[in-house]
Scaffold this active site. Structure first.
Site, mmCIF file in Angstrom:
data_model
loop_
_atom_site.group_PDB
_atom_site.id
_atom_site.type_symbol
_atom_site.label_atom_id
_atom_site.label_comp_id
_atom_site.label_asym_id
_atom_site.label_seq_id
_atom_site.Cartn_x
_atom_site.Cartn_y
_atom_site.Cartn_z
ATOM 1 N N HIS A 137 0.803 -1.224 0.000
ATOM 2 C CA HIS A 137 0.000 0.000 0.000
ATOM 3 C C HIS A 137 0.845 1.288 0.000
ATOM 4 O O HIS A 137 0.727 2.156 0.850
ATOM 5 C CB HIS A 137 -1.121 0.008 1.044
ATOM 6 C CG HIS A 137 -0.778 -0.284 2.484
ATOM 7 N ND1 HIS A 137 0.194 0.373 3.176
ATOM 8 C CD2 HIS A 137 -1.337 -1.145 3.358
ATOM 9 C CE1 HIS A 137 0.225 -0.064 4.413
ATOM 10 N NE2 HIS A 137 -0.685 -0.997 4.553
ATOM 11 N N HIS A 166 -4.773 -10.150 13.910
ATOM 12 C CA HIS A 166 -4.939 -8.924 13.120
ATOM 13 C C HIS A 166 -5.632 -9.293 11.810
ATOM 14 O O HIS A 166 -5.272 -10.283 11.180
ATOM 15 C CB HIS A 166 -3.542 -8.333 12.876
ATOM 16 C CG HIS A 166 -3.498 -7.086 12.069
ATOM 17 N ND1 HIS A 166 -4.536 -6.196 11.964
ATOM 18 C CD2 HIS A 166 -2.489 -6.556 11.312
ATOM 19 C CE1 HIS A 166 -4.174 -5.190 11.190
ATOM 20 N NE2 HIS A 166 -2.942 -5.388 10.770
ATOM 21 N N GLU A 195 -5.948 -7.413 8.952
ATOM 22 C CA GLU A 195 -5.514 -6.873 7.656
ATOM 23 C C GLU A 195 -5.196 -8.040 6.716
ATOM 24 O O GLU A 195 -4.716 -9.100 7.134
ATOM 25 C CB GLU A 195 -4.302 -5.938 7.817
ATOM 26 C CG GLU A 195 -4.041 -5.177 6.519
ATOM 27 C CD GLU A 195 -3.091 -3.990 6.639
ATOM 28 O OE1 GLU A 195 -2.479 -3.797 7.701
ATOM 29 O OE2 GLU A 195 -2.963 -3.257 5.641
ATOM 30 N N ASP A 240 -3.072 -8.916 4.567
ATOM 31 C CA ASP A 240 -1.781 -9.598 4.372
ATOM 32 C C ASP A 240 -1.651 -10.768 5.345
ATOM 33 O O ASP A 240 -0.824 -11.657 5.158
ATOM 34 C CB ASP A 240 -0.598 -8.637 4.523
ATOM 35 C CG ASP A 240 -0.642 -7.781 5.765
ATOM 36 O OD1 ASP A 240 -1.750 -7.441 6.230
ATOM 37 O OD2 ASP A 240 0.437 -7.448 6.287
ATOM 38 N N HIS A 250 -1.632 -2.629 14.498
ATOM 39 C CA HIS A 250 -1.668 -1.569 13.517
ATOM 40 C C HIS A 250 -3.096 -1.096 13.188
ATOM 41 O O HIS A 250 -3.290 -0.002 12.660
ATOM 42 C CB HIS A 250 -0.978 -2.147 12.269
ATOM 43 C CG HIS A 250 -1.127 -1.465 10.996
ATOM 44 N ND1 HIS A 250 -1.387 -2.086 9.803
ATOM 45 C CD2 HIS A 250 -1.043 -0.144 10.696
ATOM 46 C CE1 HIS A 250 -1.442 -1.234 8.836
ATOM 47 N NE2 HIS A 250 -1.244 -0.054 9.327
ATOM 48 N N TYR A 261 10.046 -0.202 8.464
ATOM 49 C CA TYR A 261 8.695 -0.651 8.825
ATOM 50 C C TYR A 261 8.079 0.321 9.836
ATOM 51 O O TYR A 261 6.920 0.739 9.703
ATOM 52 C CB TYR A 261 8.781 -2.064 9.413
ATOM 53 C CG TYR A 261 7.442 -2.734 9.549
ATOM 54 C CD1 TYR A 261 6.940 -3.534 8.533
ATOM 55 C CD2 TYR A 261 6.665 -2.538 10.681
ATOM 56 C CE1 TYR A 261 5.694 -4.127 8.647
ATOM 57 C CE2 TYR A 261 5.425 -3.125 10.805
ATOM 58 C CZ TYR A 261 4.949 -3.919 9.783
ATOM 59 O OH TYR A 261 3.706 -4.497 9.897
ATOM 60 N N HIS A 297 5.827 -10.368 10.320
ATOM 61 C CA HIS A 297 6.645 -10.084 9.137
ATOM 62 C C HIS A 297 8.115 -10.164 9.525
ATOM 63 O O HIS A 297 8.520 -9.624 10.571
ATOM 64 C CB HIS A 297 6.403 -8.659 8.624
ATOM 65 C CG HIS A 297 5.013 -8.392 8.138
ATOM 66 N ND1 HIS A 297 4.481 -8.970 7.003
ATOM 67 C CD2 HIS A 297 4.043 -7.582 8.621
ATOM 68 C CE1 HIS A 297 3.247 -8.528 6.820
ATOM 69 N NE2 HIS A 297 2.951 -7.689 7.793
HETATM 70 FE FE1 FEO Z 1 -1.353 -4.378 9.428
HETATM 71 FE FE2 FEO Z 1 0.905 -6.786 8.357
HETATM 72 O O1 FEO Z 1 -0.757 -5.859 8.493
#
Ligand code: FEO
Length: 403
Positions: A24, A78, A80, A82, A145, A192, A225
């Site tokens: 994004h 989470h 999101e 991904d 996040h 990040y 990640h």
């Molecule tokens: Fe907020 Fe890795 O997603």
């Protein structure tokens, strides 16, 4: 233990995305990983899932350990996409007894997947769930996040599954920090932070205080990640502590775009002036640096000096885009100034100053404007502007006791 085991019976079953180059709007030139973890206990538990495109990678890793249908619990830290992009396929394949998530997580899952009948088990901060030999406890981490985000802590093993926090967009064959190139890991961790978490710095300070108060016996931090922090988690916690307090480094950034090289000449003169004061200045031409790499440098800078000529009563698009991007990430505690060339109307410096003041950066002067092409005298004034910025940087560092 296998290369992918965090502790006896706790396996990394995520996916490495070697190819992703955009997240994004954040350039992910080093790729990324989507980490998921399988805990083998009386209640077999999958902590997090992966992006939809990597569903088969994760399922194959699980198959190598157990039949996925044997998974009892699915933890969604989470929502999101991904991480949860493959959730519908995963739920269909494993038919979990419980989908464990935060209250906001349940709302977000419903708003993404519209499956009221899924077996939700909503947990709040401090709640615990026994897996048999192990206990999972939960800590809501709203806005880190997303509103739904939470941490899951495997108590007996001392493993904190931290979702996006402490992550890095970094594809590596190594799963642990002590196997990887730490300077690359820290560079990607800072990128990040600068591009995903910078705006939440006040919340991160509170979260770090909360984690300290809980006095968890953390042996490992496993983000969703990048590499897992096994040997250097003190280093990443210290870095988050510094970044979240907006502790700047010692250098100045001269970030510019240019039309016919006049603003470029001014940028070089401003940087020269800064260096005359004994402060390092880095020249950043927005034509050749991606905005997300510039933000990483902003995280570690003491001063931001922006240069842009006037185009159609406004800014060049790259500078306008960079300012919009930076405004969202809310850097604080930076000395700031602006300069630029113009032909007739000359609004660019005023516009950059207004944008930086709105961000609550410390704009220390009205800035330099030059009509068309700078003379030697004009460039001399830019050098003097640089010297004023260099002095301000030194004073600011001295006040912080870093000199
Ligand atoms: Fe907020 Fe890795 O997603």
């Amino acid at each position: 233990m296998s290369l992918n085991e965090l502790a006896k019976g706790i396996h990394w079953v995520g996916a490495v995305d070697w190819d992703v180059r955009d997240f994004h709007g954040y350039s992910t030139m080093a790729g990324t990983t989507y980490n998921a973890f399988l805990i083998i206990d009386e209640k077999i538990t999958l902590v997090d899932t992966v992006k939809k495109s990597h569903y088969h990678d994760m399922m194959h890793r699980i198959w190598e350990i157990i039949d996925p249908k044997k998974i009892d619990y699915l933890v969604v830290n989470h929502v999101e996409l991904d991480h949860a992009g493959s959730l519908a396929e995963v739920v269909k394949a494993i038919e979990p007894e419980k989908i464990i998530c935060s209250p906001m997580g349940k709302t977000a899952i419903l708003e993404h997947f519209h499956q009221e009948h899924w077996p939700f088990e909503v947990v709040k901060s401090g709640d615990e769930i026994s897996l048999g030999q192990r206990t999972l406890s939960f800590l809501e981490t709203r806005m880190l996040h997303w509103p739904d985000s939470m941490f899951t802590y495997a108590k007996e093993d001392g493993i904190l599954f931290s979702s996006d926090a402490f992550g890095q967009h970094l594809a590596t064959p190594e799963r642990f920090d002590d196997e990887a190139n730490m300077s690359e890991v820290m560079e990607q961790a800072s990128k990040y932070y600068a591009n995903i978490l910078y705006l939440y710095s006040p919340l991160i300070r509170k979260l770090l205080a909360k984690v300290a108060e809980l006095n968890l016996d953390i042996k490992m931090i496993a983000p969703d990640h990048g590499v897992i922090w096994r040997s250097h988690f003190d280093q990443i916690i210290k870095a988050y502590d510094d970044w979240s307090q907006y502790k700047g480094g010692k250098k100045a950034l001269v970030i510019y775009d240019t039309m016919w090289h006049s603003t470029e000449k001014m940028a070089k003169a401003v940087a020269h002036g800064i260096e005359k004061e004994g402060v390092h200045a880095e020249l950043i031409n927005l034509k050749v640096h991606h905005r997300s790499d510039v933000m990483t440098k902003v995280l570690a800078a003491r001063a931001l000096v922006l240069g842009c000529p006037t185009l159609n009563n406004g800014l060049l698009p790259r500078m306008a885009g960079f300012l919009m991007y930076m405004r969202g990430l809310k850097p604080q505690n930076k000395i700031a100034a602006a300069f630029g060339s113009y032909g007739w109307s000359g609004e660019s410096v005023k516009l950059m100053n207004e944008a930086m003041k709105e961000m609550r950066l410390n704009v220390i002067e009205e800035g330099n404007r030059v009509k068309y092409v700078p003379t030697h005298d004009d460039l001399g004034e830019c050098v003097e502007m640089g010297q004023r910025i260099g002095k301000a940087v030194k004073e600011n560092i001295a006040q912080e006791g870093l000199a």
